[in-house]
Design a protein around this motif. Structure first.
Motif, mmCIF file in Angstrom:
data_model
loop_
_atom_site.group_PDB
_atom_site.id
_atom_site.type_symbol
_atom_site.label_atom_id
_atom_site.label_comp_id
_atom_site.label_asym_id
_atom_site.label_seq_id
_atom_site.Cartn_x
_atom_site.Cartn_y
_atom_site.Cartn_z
ATOM 1 N N ASP A 48 3.486 4.749 -42.936
ATOM 2 C CA ASP A 48 4.757 5.433 -43.150
ATOM 3 C C ASP A 48 4.513 6.894 -43.536
ATOM 4 O O ASP A 48 5.071 7.424 -44.487
ATOM 5 C CB ASP A 48 5.592 4.716 -44.214
ATOM 6 C CG ASP A 48 7.053 5.115 -44.148
ATOM 7 O OD1 ASP A 48 7.519 5.499 -43.055
ATOM 8 O OD2 ASP A 48 7.732 5.067 -45.195
ATOM 9 N N LEU A 49 3.631 7.524 -42.768
ATOM 10 C CA LEU A 49 3.193 8.899 -42.989
ATOM 11 C C LEU A 49 3.526 9.690 -41.741
ATOM 12 O O LEU A 49 3.346 9.187 -40.621
ATOM 13 C CB LEU A 49 1.671 8.886 -43.214
ATOM 14 C CG LEU A 49 0.943 10.153 -43.552
ATOM 15 C CD1 LEU A 49 1.276 10.597 -44.971
ATOM 16 C CD2 LEU A 49 -0.561 9.922 -43.436
ATOM 17 N N SER A 50 4.006 10.909 -41.903
ATOM 18 C CA SER A 50 4.307 11.703 -40.715
ATOM 19 C C SER A 50 3.007 12.050 -39.987
ATOM 20 O O SER A 50 1.956 12.203 -40.605
ATOM 21 C CB SER A 50 5.062 12.984 -41.082
ATOM 22 O OG SER A 50 4.202 13.927 -41.681
ATOM 23 N N TYR A 51 3.119 12.165 -38.676
ATOM 24 C CA TYR A 51 1.951 12.497 -37.851
ATOM 25 C C TYR A 51 1.380 13.851 -38.260
ATOM 26 O O TYR A 51 0.160 14.006 -38.375
ATOM 27 C CB TYR A 51 2.360 12.499 -36.375
ATOM 28 C CG TYR A 51 1.262 12.885 -35.424
ATOM 29 C CD1 TYR A 51 0.156 12.062 -35.238
ATOM 30 C CD2 TYR A 51 1.325 14.080 -34.708
ATOM 31 C CE1 TYR A 51 -0.857 12.411 -34.363
ATOM 32 C CE2 TYR A 51 0.316 14.434 -33.828
ATOM 33 C CZ TYR A 51 -0.766 13.604 -33.657
ATOM 34 O OH TYR A 51 -1.772 13.949 -32.794
ATOM 35 N N SER A 52 2.250 14.826 -38.547
ATOM 36 C CA SER A 52 1.760 16.160 -38.928
ATOM 37 C C SER A 52 1.016 16.109 -40.263
ATOM 38 O O SER A 52 0.006 16.786 -40.441
ATOM 39 C CB SER A 52 2.898 17.173 -38.979
ATOM 40 O OG SER A 52 3.859 16.804 -39.938
ATOM 41 N N LYS A 53 1.476 15.291 -41.196
ATOM 42 C CA LYS A 53 0.778 15.138 -42.487
ATOM 43 C C LYS A 53 -0.579 14.481 -42.273
ATOM 44 O O LYS A 53 -1.577 14.895 -42.871
ATOM 45 C CB LYS A 53 1.632 14.305 -43.448
ATOM 46 C CG LYS A 53 0.965 13.974 -44.767
ATOM 47 C CD LYS A 53 0.722 15.195 -45.616
ATOM 48 C CE LYS A 53 0.155 14.762 -46.961
ATOM 49 N NZ LYS A 53 -0.234 15.886 -47.775
ATOM 50 N N ILE A 58 -6.601 15.050 -41.991
ATOM 51 C CA ILE A 58 -7.853 15.016 -41.240
ATOM 52 C C ILE A 58 -8.489 16.396 -41.210
ATOM 53 O O ILE A 58 -9.684 16.547 -41.481
ATOM 54 C CB ILE A 58 -7.615 14.496 -39.809
ATOM 55 C CG1 ILE A 58 -7.201 13.028 -39.844
ATOM 56 C CG2 ILE A 58 -8.862 14.683 -38.950
ATOM 57 C CD1 ILE A 58 -6.624 12.519 -38.526
ATOM 58 N N ARG A 59 -7.708 17.426 -40.887
ATOM 59 C CA ARG A 59 -8.240 18.799 -40.839
ATOM 60 C C ARG A 59 -8.790 19.219 -42.196
ATOM 61 O O ARG A 59 -9.824 19.887 -42.290
ATOM 62 C CB ARG A 59 -7.167 19.776 -40.376
ATOM 63 C CG ARG A 59 -6.901 19.723 -38.890
ATOM 64 C CD ARG A 59 -6.098 20.915 -38.393
ATOM 65 N NE ARG A 59 -4.852 21.095 -39.113
ATOM 66 C CZ ARG A 59 -3.682 20.573 -38.753
ATOM 67 N NH1 ARG A 59 -3.590 19.820 -37.673
ATOM 68 N NH2 ARG A 59 -2.598 20.803 -39.457
ATOM 69 N N HIS A 60 -8.107 18.819 -43.271
ATOM 70 C CA HIS A 60 -8.539 19.166 -44.629
ATOM 71 C C HIS A 60 -9.895 18.531 -44.954
ATOM 72 O O HIS A 60 -10.792 19.180 -45.490
ATOM 73 C CB HIS A 60 -7.460 18.724 -45.622
ATOM 74 C CG HIS A 60 -7.727 19.160 -47.020
ATOM 75 N ND1 HIS A 60 -7.639 18.305 -48.080
ATOM 76 C CD2 HIS A 60 -8.083 20.348 -47.546
ATOM 77 C CE1 HIS A 60 -7.932 18.948 -49.190
ATOM 78 N NE2 HIS A 60 -8.212 20.189 -48.893
ATOM 79 N N MET A 61 -10.050 17.242 -44.611
ATOM 80 C CA MET A 61 -11.331 16.561 -44.844
ATOM 81 C C MET A 61 -12.437 17.220 -44.018
ATOM 82 O O MET A 61 -13.535 17.456 -44.518
ATOM 83 C CB MET A 61 -11.245 15.078 -44.450
ATOM 84 C CG MET A 61 -10.503 14.215 -45.413
ATOM 85 S SD MET A 61 -10.619 12.462 -44.955
ATOM 86 C CE MET A 61 -9.601 12.392 -43.491
ATOM 87 N N GLU A 62 -12.142 17.495 -42.747
ATOM 88 C CA GLU A 62 -13.147 18.079 -41.862
ATOM 89 C C GLU A 62 -13.562 19.470 -42.330
ATOM 90 O O GLU A 62 -14.750 19.814 -42.282
ATOM 91 C CB GLU A 62 -12.624 18.116 -40.422
ATOM 92 C CG GLU A 62 -12.515 16.741 -39.812
ATOM 93 C CD GLU A 62 -11.951 16.706 -38.412
ATOM 94 O OE1 GLU A 62 -12.247 15.737 -37.690
ATOM 95 O OE2 GLU A 62 -11.220 17.650 -38.020
ATOM 96 N N ALA A 63 -12.613 20.252 -42.828
ATOM 97 C CA ALA A 63 -12.940 21.586 -43.334
ATOM 98 C C ALA A 63 -13.799 21.503 -44.596
ATOM 99 O O ALA A 63 -14.766 22.252 -44.751
ATOM 100 C CB ALA A 63 -11.658 22.370 -43.621
#
Length: 93
Positions: A48-53, A58-63
């Motif tokens: 129940d999480l928005s796709y953009s969130k 994912i981008r935050h973890m990868e960065a």
């Protein structure tokens, strides 16, 4: 003295880069959902999480880790897909 435990013990690790938390129970669930479903969108929907969130997480973890955790294929007629990279698998495990 030994104390009996009637409850299962669980661990919810959190990882930080400085003061910035980039991994915790939510991101763990997101990666597990991607592993199970082969899709970021489906993993987000189950949480129940928005796709953009989810993409932002994912981008935050990868960065923070300076590595790719999720290999994504763009959608189209056949639909897109996603899979954890070896680094993503290691982080989740």
């Amino acid at each position: 003295m030994i104390y009996p435990f009637n409850k299962k013990l669980r661990s919810n690790p959190r990882l930080y880069a400085g003061d910035d938390r980039f991994f915790g129970p939510g991101t763990k669930d997101l990666l597990a959902g991607i592993r199970k479903n082969g899709s970021v969108q489906q993993a987000c929907a189950q949480m129940d999480l928005s796709y953009s969130k989810g993409r932002h997480m994912i981008r935050h973890m990868e960065a923070a880790l300076e590595t790719t955790l999720v290999e994504r294929t763009r959608g189209g007629a056949g639909g897109g897909s996603a899979a954890l990279t070896p680094a993503g698998e290691d982080l989740l495990d």
